[in-house]
Design an enzyme around this catalytic site. Structure first.
Site, PDB file in Angstrom:
ATOM      1  N   GLU A   1      -4.427   4.365   6.370  1.00 30.85           N
ATOM      2  CA  GLU A   1      -4.255   4.154   4.933  1.00 30.85           C
ATOM      3  C   GLU A   1      -4.723   5.372   4.108  1.00 30.85           C
ATOM      4  OE1 GLU A   1      -4.961  -0.080   3.552  1.00 30.85           O
ATOM      5  OE2 GLU A   1      -6.075   1.004   2.022  1.00 30.85           O
TER       6      GLU A   1
ATOM      7  N   SER B   1     -10.496  -0.092   3.874  1.00 30.69           N
ATOM      8  CA  SER B   1      -9.659  -0.390   5.050  1.00 30.69           C
ATOM      9  C   SER B   1      -9.045   0.910   5.552  1.00 30.69           C
ATOM     10  CB  SER B   1      -8.524  -1.347   4.670  1.00 30.69           C
ATOM     11  OG  SER B   1      -9.053  -2.503   4.099  1.00 30.69           O
TER      12      SER B   1
ATOM     13  N   ARG C   1       0.845  -1.217   0.000  1.00 32.36           N
ATOM     14  CA  ARG C   1       0.000   0.000   0.000  1.00 32.36           C
ATOM     15  C   ARG C   1       0.881   1.269   0.000  1.00 32.36           C
ATOM     16  NH1 ARG C   1      -2.467  -3.664  -0.911  1.00 32.36           N
ATOM     17  NH2 ARG C   1      -4.360  -4.447   0.039  1.00 32.36           N
TER      18      ARG C   1
END
Ligand SMILES: Cc1cc2nc3c(=O)[nH]c(=O)nc-3n(C[C@H](O)[C@H](O)[C@H](O)COP(=O)(O)OP(=O)(O)OC[C@H]3O[C@@H](n4cnc5c(N)ncnc54)[C@H](O)[C@@H]3O)c2cc1C
Length: 364
Positions: A360, A260, A164
């Site tokens: 995130e 998420s 990520r």
């Protein structure tokens, strides 16, 4: 060039947070961007690049000039015995792009079906799902340097892809973790990172003709077992991924969210053993380098957060990794409330497990 004034952003971010862009320009072609950069009023102005708004939390009105990426186009660039090389404009919707490639008989992106957002943002956090990441299918991308107006073509070795993560998420002298990617076309740019420095205009993908089903991810392996289909084709995997995701994740059109909210943390084998000794149920996976990845959702759940609400932000009752918008028109959820909730979760996970969860989405 049309500059939209006080543009409402509520419908342009999947968390559904109400905020405005003081100024916004739609970038439908590279020439639109060149027009912005050639304009003395906008050349030096701070800029924020907006795709589908599915990985951002708006903490207030955006004062920077918002560049809304709407560059379209899909094509087969080349084909040889080994692979197809395909290209999409940065403004293409990711899921529609995945669907189009499969419909045309070019498999390889099916595990990443139904990820919201645009193709241009996909390299920014090296999107991934169900065992496959963007970097596994990446060929190259074109981007425009917002300071010089020059177009760059970047290969994987320039992008600093990680879990990520990429060079497009980092900027500023304080962050030297991506210094080694400043080679070739990046030499003239900041050696530290490209966040906010380049606008990705097109992305190319290499899809090998020797396609193999990747159903190593537990949920897909379970589907194979339940259906008795050991060797699913790409369309079947696409359908399975869509079914699993629809059951697990809230639809942002119904319940605002950014997917998420925290990355799954990586710990050493000793740390993992220590946590298992105290909490035998902790969900963990061993990585190739011997370290362990822990399921952030499990850690948050274990701290009792699932289903909780603080202000008008909440933790999704079916999956603790997802924060959701529990506001309404009279009582809207603010970005500040989301950040307050996220920080409270980080604190309690740290106090119980000694692990710092990393957010995130990008705070704007
Ligand atoms: C329900 C849901 C499920 C999700 N599931 C997943 C998942 O399975 N896996 C996963 O990896 N992510 C997932 N996400 C997160 C999100 O979908 C991805 O990060 C997506 O790539 C964001 O795309 P976007 O166009 O919405 O980007 P935005 O949210 O608009 O922008 C994100 C960042 O990228 C920058 N950016 C956007 N476009 C460009 C561009 N053209 N050039 C340079 N910078 C740009 C922005 O400035 C910002 O910093 C999920 C989100 C939701 C809401």
């Amino acid at each position: 060039m049309i500059v939209e004034i006080n543009q409402p952003l509520g419908a342009l971010n999947t968390f559904g947070i109400s905020a405005k862009a003081h100024r916004m320009v739609r970038i439908r072609a590279e020439s639109d961007l060149q027009a912005v950069l050639a304009d003395p009023q906008w050349h030096e102005a701070a800029k924020f690049i907006l795709g589908g708004g599915s990985n951002i939390i708006l903490t207030g009105d955006v004062k920077a000039l918002v560049l809304k990426v709407e560059i379209m186009g899909r094509r087969l660039v080349s084909e040889d015995d080994q692979a197809w090389v395909l290209e999409a404009g940065a403004g293409e919707n990711w899921h529609e792009w995945v669907t189009w490639t499969l419909t045309n008989g070019w498999p390889g992106l099916e595990n990443m079906a139904m990820i919201p957002g645009t193709v241009g943002a996909a390299p920014v956090q090296n999107i991934g799902a169900y065992g496959v990441e963007l970097q596994d299918r990446f060929e190259s991308l074109d981007a425009v340097d917002l300071q010089t107006g020059k177009t760059l073509t970047l290969k994987a070795e320039h992008c600093g892809f990680g879990y990520r993560d990429s060079v497009f998420k980092h900027g500023g002298a304080a962050d030297a973790s991506h210094a080694d990617v400043a080679e070739g076309p990046l030499r003239a740019l900041s050696p530290m990172g490209l966040a906010g420095r380049v606008l990705i205009t097109r992305v190319r993908f290499r899809l090998p003709k020797a396609w193999r089903a990747d159903i190593s991810y537990l949920d897909l392996a379970r589907k194979a077992e339940a259906t008795g289909i050991d060797c699913p084709d790409a369309t079947t995997i696409f359908d399975w991924v869509c079914e699993i995701r629809s059951a697990k994740l809230p639809d942002p059109k119904v319940l605002g969210n950014a997917g998420s909210f925290f990355k799954n943390p990586t710990v050493t084998a000793e740390q993992c053993a220590d946590i298992i000794a105290r909490d035998p149920g902790v969900v963990h996976y061993v990585l190739a380098d011997g370290r362990y990845k822990l399921a952030a959702g499990w850690l948050i759940d274990a701290c009792g957060w699932r289903g909780k609400t603080m202000g008008h932000a909440g933790v999704y009752d079916k999956q603790a990794l997802v924060l959701v918008n529990r506001g309404d028109a009279q009582h809207p959820c603010t970005g500040g409330e989301v950040v307050t909730l996220a920080k409270a979760i980080q604190t309690s996970v740290y106090e119980r497990f000694g692990i710092r969860l990393e957010m995130e989405p990008v705070l704007v």
